[in-house]
Design a protein around this motif. Structure first.
Motif, PDB file in Angstrom:
ATOM      1  N   ARG A  21       3.186 -15.170   3.776  1.00  0.00           N
ATOM      2  CA  ARG A  21       2.340 -15.073   2.590  1.00  0.00           C
ATOM      3  C   ARG A  21       3.145 -14.569   1.401  1.00  0.00           C
ATOM      4  O   ARG A  21       4.145 -13.871   1.559  1.00  0.00           O
ATOM      5  CB  ARG A  21       1.150 -14.163   2.872  1.00  0.00           C
ATOM      6  N   THR A  22       2.695 -14.917   0.226  1.00  0.00           N
ATOM      7  CA  THR A  22       3.313 -14.415  -1.004  1.00  0.00           C
ATOM      8  C   THR A  22       2.470 -13.328  -1.647  1.00  0.00           C
ATOM      9  O   THR A  22       2.941 -12.632  -2.551  1.00  0.00           O
ATOM     10  CB  THR A  22       3.536 -15.554  -2.011  1.00  0.00           C
ATOM     11  N   TYR A  23       1.228 -13.182  -1.226  1.00  0.00           N
ATOM     12  CA  TYR A  23       0.399 -12.059  -1.652  1.00  0.00           C
ATOM     13  C   TYR A  23      -0.545 -11.706  -0.515  1.00  0.00           C
ATOM     14  O   TYR A  23      -0.677 -12.456   0.453  1.00  0.00           O
ATOM     15  CB  TYR A  23      -0.369 -12.361  -2.944  1.00  0.00           C
ATOM     16  N   GLY A  24      -1.166 -10.552  -0.632  1.00  0.00           N
ATOM     17  CA  GLY A  24      -1.886 -10.001   0.514  1.00  0.00           C
ATOM     18  C   GLY A  24      -0.919  -9.272   1.427  1.00  0.00           C
ATOM     19  O   GLY A  24      -1.139  -9.114   2.623  1.00  0.00           O
ATOM     20  N   ILE A  25       0.170  -8.772   0.816  1.00  0.00           N
ATOM     21  CA  ILE A  25       1.291  -8.195   1.555  1.00  0.00           C
ATOM     22  C   ILE A  25       0.973  -6.787   2.070  1.00  0.00           C
ATOM     23  O   ILE A  25       0.377  -5.965   1.368  1.00  0.00           O
ATOM     24  CB  ILE A  25       2.537  -8.162   0.651  1.00  0.00           C
ATOM     25  N   THR A  26       1.382  -6.541   3.299  1.00  0.00           N
ATOM     26  CA  THR A  26       1.407  -5.188   3.848  1.00  0.00           C
ATOM     27  C   THR A  26       2.867  -4.793   4.008  1.00  0.00           C
ATOM     28  O   THR A  26       3.613  -5.422   4.772  1.00  0.00           O
ATOM     29  CB  THR A  26       0.691  -5.106   5.201  1.00  0.00           C
ATOM     30  N   SER A  27       3.277  -3.770   3.276  1.00  0.00           N
ATOM     31  CA  SER A  27       4.645  -3.266   3.339  1.00  0.00           C
ATOM     32  C   SER A  27       4.613  -1.880   3.970  1.00  0.00           C
ATOM     33  O   SER A  27       4.017  -0.953   3.412  1.00  0.00           O
ATOM     34  CB  SER A  27       5.256  -3.202   1.937  1.00  0.00           C
ATOM     35  N   ILE A  28       5.229  -1.754   5.138  1.00  0.00           N
ATOM     36  CA  ILE A  28       5.232  -0.459   5.819  1.00  0.00           C
ATOM     37  C   ILE A  28       6.410   0.380   5.338  1.00  0.00           C
ATOM     38  O   ILE A  28       7.349  -0.129   4.720  1.00  0.00           O
ATOM     39  CB  ILE A  28       5.295  -0.613   7.349  1.00  0.00           C
ATOM     40  N   ALA A  54       0.011   2.794  -1.232  1.00  0.00           N
ATOM     41  CA  ALA A  54      -1.280   3.307  -0.752  1.00  0.00           C
ATOM     42  C   ALA A  54      -1.099   3.824   0.675  1.00  0.00           C
ATOM     43  O   ALA A  54      -1.389   3.128   1.647  1.00  0.00           O
ATOM     44  CB  ALA A  54      -2.332   2.202  -0.795  1.00  0.00           C
ATOM     45  N   PRO A  55      -0.608   5.059   0.800  1.00  0.00           N
ATOM     46  CA  PRO A  55      -0.260   5.568   2.131  1.00  0.00           C
ATOM     47  C   PRO A  55      -1.435   5.993   2.997  1.00  0.00           C
ATOM     48  O   PRO A  55      -1.268   6.174   4.201  1.00  0.00           O
ATOM     49  CB  PRO A  55       0.635   6.769   1.814  1.00  0.00           C
ATOM     50  N   HIS A  56      -2.625   6.141   2.392  1.00  0.00           N
ATOM     51  CA  HIS A  56      -3.772   6.649   3.144  1.00  0.00           C
ATOM     52  C   HIS A  56      -4.922   5.645   3.147  1.00  0.00           C
ATOM     53  O   HIS A  56      -5.050   4.821   2.230  1.00  0.00           O
ATOM     54  CB  HIS A  56      -4.247   7.972   2.543  1.00  0.00           C
ATOM     55  N   ALA A  57      -5.756   5.717   4.164  1.00  0.00           N
ATOM     56  CA  ALA A  57      -6.876   4.781   4.291  1.00  0.00           C
ATOM     57  C   ALA A  57      -7.775   4.811   3.065  1.00  0.00           C
ATOM     58  O   ALA A  57      -8.252   3.761   2.611  1.00  0.00           O
ATOM     59  CB  ALA A  57      -7.679   5.103   5.554  1.00  0.00           C
ATOM     60  N   LEU A  60      -0.237  -3.988  -0.594  1.00  0.00           N
ATOM     61  CA  LEU A  60      -0.235  -2.546  -0.354  1.00  0.00           C
ATOM     62  C   LEU A  60       1.078  -2.111   0.278  1.00  0.00           C
ATOM     63  O   LEU A  60       1.595  -2.756   1.200  1.00  0.00           O
ATOM     64  CB  LEU A  60      -1.404  -2.163   0.555  1.00  0.00           C
ATOM     65  N   GLY A  61       1.616  -0.996  -0.211  1.00  0.00           N
ATOM     66  CA  GLY A  61       2.882  -0.473   0.278  1.00  0.00           C
ATOM     67  C   GLY A  61       2.789   0.949   0.767  1.00  0.00           C
ATOM     68  O   GLY A  61       1.759   1.612   0.620  1.00  0.00           O
ATOM     69  N   ASN A  62       3.896   1.417   1.363  1.00  0.00           N
ATOM     70  CA  ASN A  62       3.976   2.749   1.971  1.00  0.00           C
ATOM     71  C   ASN A  62       2.924   2.932   3.063  1.00  0.00           C
ATOM     72  O   ASN A  62       2.413   4.036   3.280  1.00  0.00           O
ATOM     73  CB  ASN A  62       3.860   3.861   0.921  1.00  0.00           C
ATOM     74  N   VAL A  63       2.601   1.849   3.748  1.00  0.00           N
ATOM     75  CA  VAL A  63       1.645   1.902   4.857  1.00  0.00           C
ATOM     76  C   VAL A  63       2.375   2.393   6.104  1.00  0.00           C
ATOM     77  O   VAL A  63       3.497   1.956   6.389  1.00  0.00           O
ATOM     78  CB  VAL A  63       1.035   0.508   5.118  1.00  0.00           C
ATOM     79  N   HIS A  99       1.723   2.716  12.247  1.00  0.00           N
ATOM     80  CA  HIS A  99       0.638   2.892  13.212  1.00  0.00           C
ATOM     81  C   HIS A  99      -0.734   2.605  12.604  1.00  0.00           C
ATOM     82  O   HIS A  99      -1.736   2.594  13.311  1.00  0.00           O
ATOM     83  CB  HIS A  99       0.668   4.305  13.805  1.00  0.00           C
ATOM     84  N   ASP A 100      -0.768   2.359  11.295  1.00  0.00           N
ATOM     85  CA  ASP A 100      -2.044   2.099  10.617  1.00  0.00           C
ATOM     86  C   ASP A 100      -2.259   0.619  10.303  1.00  0.00           C
ATOM     87  O   ASP A 100      -3.271   0.264   9.698  1.00  0.00           O
ATOM     88  CB  ASP A 100      -2.112   2.885   9.297  1.00  0.00           C
ATOM     89  N   VAL A 101      -1.326  -0.254  10.702  1.00  0.00           N
ATOM     90  CA  VAL A 101      -1.420  -1.646  10.238  1.00  0.00           C
ATOM     91  C   VAL A 101      -2.631  -2.373  10.823  1.00  0.00           C
ATOM     92  O   VAL A 101      -3.242  -3.218  10.151  1.00  0.00           O
ATOM     93  CB  VAL A 101      -0.124  -2.428  10.513  1.00  0.00           C
ATOM     94  N   LEU A 102      -2.994  -2.075  12.056  1.00  0.00           N
ATOM     95  CA  LEU A 102      -4.174  -2.737  12.635  1.00  0.00           C
ATOM     96  C   LEU A 102      -5.439  -2.271  11.931  1.00  0.00           C
ATOM     97  O   LEU A 102      -6.318  -3.081  11.596  1.00  0.00           O
ATOM     98  CB  LEU A 102      -4.265  -2.470  14.133  1.00  0.00           C
TER      99      LEU A 102
END
Length: 257
Positions: A14-21, A203-206, A222-225, A228-231
């Motif tokens: 994907r190019t957007y809707g990104i989850t960056s841990i 956005a490190p917190h829920a 969203l970044g800084n995820v 263990h929170d990705v699911l």
């Protein structure tokens, strides 16, 4: 499965809707196990702060991320450390040796003028995919919304693939107040004036993740995820948590640009 009506969710690559841990030292064995189950939910992995420089078996870690189709890159603090010592060329060689082709240009600690960062983007985009970052880790430094918009847009126009809004891993700087509250008016202004498909909101917190999902849509970047929170985050994106339960009727309204 497939019976529920859920918000549209982009798929890898994907190019957007990104989850960056953010990776602050995940052991290799644990990393392999997590990625084997959840790699489809993870797009990028930032080796946090300057920890890449002291991470044992860093090359192997980079290879693991790449094997699971996750883009690894080093946190902006490491860039700023090399830059402050006039050793940027050595940093570029370091990234090349690691087979890392994404680089973050930040100003979280150093006060690097925008014009200088734009020149760096112009130079580095020839050999790297560049991520810019706007905002300081210093809570005493204030930026008005027009200045945020100007810097974000200028970095994108210069050739950054994405721009990050500083938030720290604690959620207490940049787009957050020192007490952790989101600067909501600032975010509303950014959403209206910048292409959110190319902005990664730290956005490190829920609580903060759900704020951005509810304001932007299921495909907020969203970044800084935490890994263990990705699911949990993916469930939030799909309206499978009470705070995002009615997402099925919400379009990605901020992506009209």
């Amino acid at each position: 499965m497939g019976e529920l009506r859920l918000p549209y969710r982009t798929k890898k690559n994907r190019t957007y809707g990104i989850t960056s841990i953010v990776d602050f030292g995940i052991p290799l064995g644990e990393l392999k196990n997590i990625l084997s189950d959840y790699h489809e939910y993870i797009d990028m992995a930032k080796i946090g702060i300057g920890s890449a420089y002291v991470t044992p078996h860093i090359s192997e870690k980079i290879n693991i991320y790449q094997a699971f189709n996750v883009i690894p890159y080093c946190g902006g603090t490491l860039f700023e450390k090399f830059y402050s010592q006039n050793k940027l060329d050595k940093y570029l060689l370091y990234l090349k040796d690691l087979n890392v082709d994404w680089i973050e240009i930040s100003t979280g600690i150093l006060d690097i003028p925008l014009e200088e960062r734009l020149a760096l983007v112009q130079r580095l985009k020839k050999d790297f995919k560049v991520i810019g970052e706007v905002g300081s880790k210093d809570t005493q430094k204030k930026m008005a919304a027009p200045d945020w918009n100007h810097e974000l847009t200028a970095l994108l126009d210069a050739g950054c693939q994405y721009v990050i809004t500083e938030g720290r891993d604690s959620g207490t700087a940049g787009i957050y107040r020192s007490n952790g509250q989101i600067k909501e008016n600032l975010i509303f202004d950014v959403i209206q004036n910048v292409d959110c498909k190319r902005v990664i909101f730290e956005a490190p917190h829920a609580k903060s993740q759900m704020f951005f999902i509810n304001q932007i849509g299921a495909n907020a970047n969203l970044g800084n995820v935490k890994i263990h929170d990705v699911l949990l985050l993916e469930a939030q994106r799909l309206g499978l948590r009470s705070e995002t339960f009615f997402m099925e009727e919400k379009a990605d309204a901020a992506y009209v640009n």
